[in-house]
Design a protein around this motif. Structure first.
Motif, short mmCIF file in Angstrom:
data_model
loop_
_atom_site.label_atom_id
_atom_site.label_comp_id
_atom_site.label_asym_id
_atom_site.label_seq_id
_atom_site.Cartn_x
_atom_site.Cartn_y
_atom_site.Cartn_z
N ASN A 160 0.81 -1.22 0.00
CA ASN A 160 0.00 0.00 0.00
C ASN A 160 0.84 1.27 0.00
O ASN A 160 0.51 2.25 -0.68
CB ASN A 160 -1.00 -0.01 1.16
CG ASN A 160 -0.34 -0.13 2.51
OD1 ASN A 160 0.71 -0.77 2.66
ND2 ASN A 160 -0.95 0.46 3.52
N ASN A 168 -5.66 7.03 0.65
CA ASN A 168 -5.16 6.04 -0.30
C ASN A 168 -6.25 5.04 -0.68
O ASN A 168 -6.03 3.84 -0.74
CB ASN A 168 -3.93 5.33 0.27
CG ASN A 168 -3.11 4.63 -0.79
OD1 ASN A 168 -3.08 5.03 -1.94
ND2 ASN A 168 -2.44 3.56 -0.38
N THR A 184 -5.02 1.92 3.88
CA THR A 184 -4.10 2.44 4.88
C THR A 184 -4.42 1.77 6.20
O THR A 184 -5.58 1.63 6.57
CB THR A 184 -4.25 3.97 5.02
OG1 THR A 184 -4.11 4.57 3.72
CG2 THR A 184 -3.21 4.56 5.95
#
Length: 495
Positions: A168, A294, A298
């Motif tokens: 990520n 994001n 996250t």
């Protein structure tokens, strides 16, 4: 906006299809013959590939790191000398900022507005840890309580470290391991997550350009089996991992059997408590970064929003309007707020949770479906940013980490109920408190059983420890505490 496929064809990136690993100071052909593709999650098209390192590749990397630690100059430099290298690495990272951002976005679909901050953040991490050189150089002499003598406490590097990062935030979640390890005097073998193996090569380029000696930093690419081998390799002294809780448990078990120190930053299911006096307009301005950063991928974000009964509808309306206004589209478009899920499997996971929310009786006030965007993005892994209201604490979307663009809004009657609900989770990583009275908000923050809490916003501070409780991990990163994780202590007693 031009067609997404055409826009990607126009990009010129330094790394796409590669055949090498970074071992003992050089890009070296992999011995393994298997390969992994790199897929753009916005289009579903393969655009890169890397070798899957095999056990012999790992042995070469670990041996290089071991030799550099046992016989090389790196651990024998002063901390200030190593800090000088970190400062040069920071400069080199910033020179590669745009290449880093574009590679990162093509790997995992993080919107360019997010990924363009990665280089500056990574450089800031290197520079912060460079400031801790004096912590390592400061003489630590402690007298015996009885007065019979004194003890010199030495801080030595722990040794060779296996560093394993997730997909990520593939750059910064490696750098928060790499920077303190290097300052401490350790040598490392790094492995990025399988979906995001290319952007970290630019960090390695920065390390090499800064003149870090051969063998100090090594990079291998591969699947979970390679990561498992890194954890158990006989030449490794410490493991640091960021990723899912189930994988973290396996790593902890293996490290425990080997009596090998480990730092684990794992999953989360954090809550944002909206106190009765909260300023909802101010909350809306930080909502996406704090609760759906994001595209929800996250670990620390507060995907459960706890609203008082008296203002529940107002909170639902504000959250719904804020999320609905965020633009979803091509992550290479700087106006995009929400991109795709990073992988096809993560898209399937998120959609399963969305469907469970519908099935269990939650109400989708916005989103709640897969998204079809067109313009070359038809093959992408897009889930509509979703807000669920009327969520019961027992629903799966309330209890389990989704790692996608899904928020749940729950109702509470008293602040004590809100604290109990926020703490009623197996995780303990992040959290938020929104309130106009700073003392009351701090009081609630102090009662949350979690590693980090934000008051009216959330951010990571390079100088403050970040770590989870319970199923969210072991140990901390950032701060002097993050540096200490790469040290071994020796007490020398003298009269």
């Amino acid at each position: 906006m031009s067609n997404a496929i055409e826009a990607r064809a126009a990009l010129s990136l330094p790394y796409t299809h590669v055949d090498t690993l970074f071992i003992d100071g050089a890009w070296t052909p992999a011995l393994g013959t298997e390969r992994s593709n790199v897929t753009d999650p916005a289009t579903g098209q393969v655009w890169g590939s890397v070798p899957n390192g095999n056990p012999l590749d790992l042995d070469r990397a670990a041996t290089a790191a071991r030799r550099a630690f046992d016989a090389g100059v790196w651990p024998r430099l002063t901390p200030s000398e190593r800090a000088g290298y970190l400062m040069r690495i920071a400069d080199e990272v910033e020179r590669r900022a745009e290449e880093l951002a574009l590679t990162n976005t093509r790997e995992n679909g993080s919107p360019l507005a997010e990924s363009r901050g990665a280089a500056a953040n990574a450089a800031g991490i290197f520079r912060y840890f460079a400031t801790l050189a004096d912590h390592l150089e400061r003489e630590d002499v402690r007298p015996f309580p009885s007065g019979v003598g004194e003890t010199v406490v030495r801080r030595d590097p722990v040794g060779v470290c296996s560093l394993i990062a997730p997909w990520n935030f593939p750059i910064n979640l490696m750098v928060i391991k790499l920077a303190p390890a290097l300052l401490a005097g350790c040598t490392v073998v790094m492995k990025p997550a399988s979906p995001t193996p290319l952007s970290l090569r630019l960090i390695v380029d920065a390390v090499a350009a800064a003149g870090v000696p051969a063998g100090v930093v090594n990079l291998v690419t591969g699947n979970g089996a390679l990561g498992d081998a890194m954890v158990k390799h006989p030449l490794v002294d410490k493991v640091a991992f960021t990723g899912s809780t189930p994988v973290g448990r396996k790593i902890a078990s293996a490290a425990g059997a080997l009596l090998r120190p480990v730092t684990l930053e794992l999953g989360g299911k954090s809550s944002a408590i909206v106190l009765p006096d909260a300023d909802l307009n101010a909350m809306s301005e930080v909502l996406i970064r704090s609760c759906m950063r994001n595209t929800g991928q996250t670990c620390y974000i507060s995907t459960r929003i706890l609203a008082t009964s008296s203002r529940y509808n107002d909170v639902v309306d504000m959250v719904t309007a804020t999320i609905a206004a965020g633009r979803q589209g091509d992550p290479l478009d700087t106006a995009t707020v929400f991109g795709p899920s990073a992988t096809a499997s993560q898209f399937a996971t998120v959609m399963e949770y969305v469907q469970s929310g519908h099935a269990e009786g939650a109400k989708a006030t916005t989103g709640g479906r897969a998204a079809t965007l067109g313009d070359g993005l038809d093959g992408g892994y897009f889930v509509e940013p979703t807000v669920f209201a009327d969520v019961d604490p027992g629903m799966r979307i309330s209890r389990e980490e989704i790692f996608g663009p899904v928020l749940s809004v729950l109702k509470y009657d008293t602040v004590e109920d809100a604290v109990a609900l926020a703490n009623n989770t197996e995780f303990g990583l992040g959290g938020l408190v929104f309130g106009a009275d700073p003392d009351a908000a701090m009081d609630v923050a102090n009662r949350l059983d979690t590693g980090s809490v934000g008051v009216n916003f959330f951010a990571s501070n390079h100088a403050a420890p970040f770590g989870g409780r319970h199923d969210s991990g072991l140990g901390t990163e950032y701060g002097v505490e993050g540096l200490n994780a790469y040290l071994s202590y020796k007490s020398i007693h003298r009269r």
